[in-house]
Design an enzyme around this catalytic site. Structure first.
Site: not given
Ligand SMILES: [Zn+2]
Length: 431
Positions: A55, A99, A154, A286, A291, A333-334
């Site tokens: 993440d 997310s 997520t 995950e 993140d 995811d980003h």
């Molecule tokens: Zn995320």
């Protein structure tokens, strides 16, 4: 002269043979290429899919972690996946995704607004398209693994549909109703009745109104474990398994807790249980705290969390190599933090001193940090946003049957296309 005259037709002949070979190659090559028609789709099918989501991990963080841990020419576990591509991550209502929308894109192949989980912007459920739900419907087993709350944004859209990511009690209910076979992570609080203590939660930390979901899991066929020793005990529990190892989120990689399993340990046990199904499985793993670390502009934790995630990739790859029938995909995811590796620490992004955010807090990007690479060079890190995500494209790494399609991901593709890779690997091109 005589020989020269004879050479002409021979060259022509050779040329036409080469041309014929080229035409044959193009025809055959096109047939066995990544976008092969159905006749060859069987060769691209995977029995199992393991999707690992770091993440918030951008490519600068991959680079920094590689420099730090193994040096310029070294390899992380995720570097061993042979296929690489780039995808965009935007949400329907924002270029910078959260997310929830990003998870929805990966899980169900649909673009939605930030905060929505497996729902369209208009509120229609897209859960029936979820790669996890499709796998279950095909008789496969399915699992979700994280170290933050298992009901977090997520993992959630793979097995739950709600209009807002904060609805974690509802997400927990839907996980059980949808019979996700393996659930490993934090977040006991959303499974316990408010006011009653849990194994990890004090009485004031439990969140459910009246209903204790943990009282219902046995009826749903789950074995319950709450600690690392029980998870690692062999043989693994048969049937469904729910392991909640913290009231909210589990420990940071920099401060490990002996009673909590690592991401690699959870991944290994999840695979062990899921792989018993002869029809195959889908597993999402995950690492949510990457993140949180990059959003906090915390260099030490960003690197440690990424490394912790990387070990889980190693476990997945170990299984996939031996199995030969498993598609492994690693995709963030980003990006978050807007991380850069720069030449000198005093040449970082201009500090937005005194910038006040919408909650009235002064937000100043941290100055960054300097580490030594494994080959003795300085790694100067600097951040562009604090806290926050960015719209940077993210890398997709893939291995196994169906992975070749990712070679065509040149940066214009989106997270929803990664979903299509998984769906195609499981079920071919037919919808
Ligand atoms: Zn995320």
């Amino acid at each position: 002269m005589h020989m020269m005259m004879n050479r002409g037709p021979r060259i022509l002949h050779r040329c036409s043979a080469a041309l014929l070979a080229l035409v044959v190659f193009l025809l055959v090559g096109a047939r066995i290429g990544p976008w092969a028609p159905d006749a060859r789709a069987q060769d691209l099918r995977a029995k199992n899919v393991i999707l690992l989501i770091p993440d918030g991990m951008g490519e600068a963080l991959v680079l920094a972690t590689r420099y730090w841990r193994v040096g310029r020419d070294g390899q992380l576990e995720m570097d061993r996946l042979p296929v690489f591509g780039l995808v965009t991550t935007h949400a329907e209502n924002s270029l910078v995704t959260d997310s929830a929308a990003a998870g929805t894109a990966l899980a169900t192949g649909t673009r939605t607004n930030n905060r929505a989980l497996a729902q369209t912007p208009a509120g229609a459920s897209t859960l029936d398209r979820s790669i996890l739900m499709l796998a279950k419907r095909a008789g496969k087993s399915a699992g979700l693994v994280t170290e933050v709350q298992i009901t977090h944004a997520t993992p959630a859209p793979f097995a739950a549909s709600v209009r807002d990511r904060g609805m974690m009690n509802e997400i927990a209910e839907q996980y059980l109703a949808n019979r996700v076979d393996v659930l490993l992570g934090g977040g006991e609080s959303n499974f316990r009745a408010a006011g009653a203590p849990g194994v990890h939660c004090t009485a004031d930390a439990t969140k459910r109104g009246g209903r204790d979901l943990m009282a219902e899991v046995a009826a749903a066929g789950y074995q319950v474990i709450t600690g690392r020793a029980a998870l690692l005990a062999a043989p693994a529990p048969r049937g469904r398994l729910i392991g909640l190892f913290a009231c909210e989120h589990m420990a940071w990689a920099t401060k490990p807790v002996a009673t909590e399993p690592t991401s690699a340990e959870k991944t290994r046990k999840a695979i062990e249980i899921l792989a018993r199904n002869p029809n195959g499985f889908f597993l999402m793993v995950e690492r949510g705290k990457i993140d949180w670390a990059v959003e906090a502009n915390n260099a030490e934790e960003s690197l440690a969390e990424t490394l912790e995630f990387d070990k889980a990739v190693g476990v997945a790859m170990e299984f996939a190599r031996a199995d030969g029938n498993t598609l492994v995909i690693v995709v963030a995811d980003h990006e978050a933090g807007g991380l850069h590796i720069i030449s000198r620490p005093d040449r970082g992004p201009v500090e937005a001193a005194g910038l006040v955010d919408d909650r009235g807090r002064t937000r100043t990007p941290r100055r960054g940090a300097t580490f030594k690479s494994a080959d003795g060079l300085d790694i100067h890190l600097a951040w562009a946003t604090h806290p926050g995500h960015t719209a940077h494209p993210v890398g997709v790494r893939a291995y196994g049957p169906g992975s070749d399609i990712v070679r065509g991901f040149t940066g214009r593709q989106h997270l929803t296309d990664v979903y299509e890779v998984m769906r195609r690997a499981f079920f071919g091109s037919a919808r």
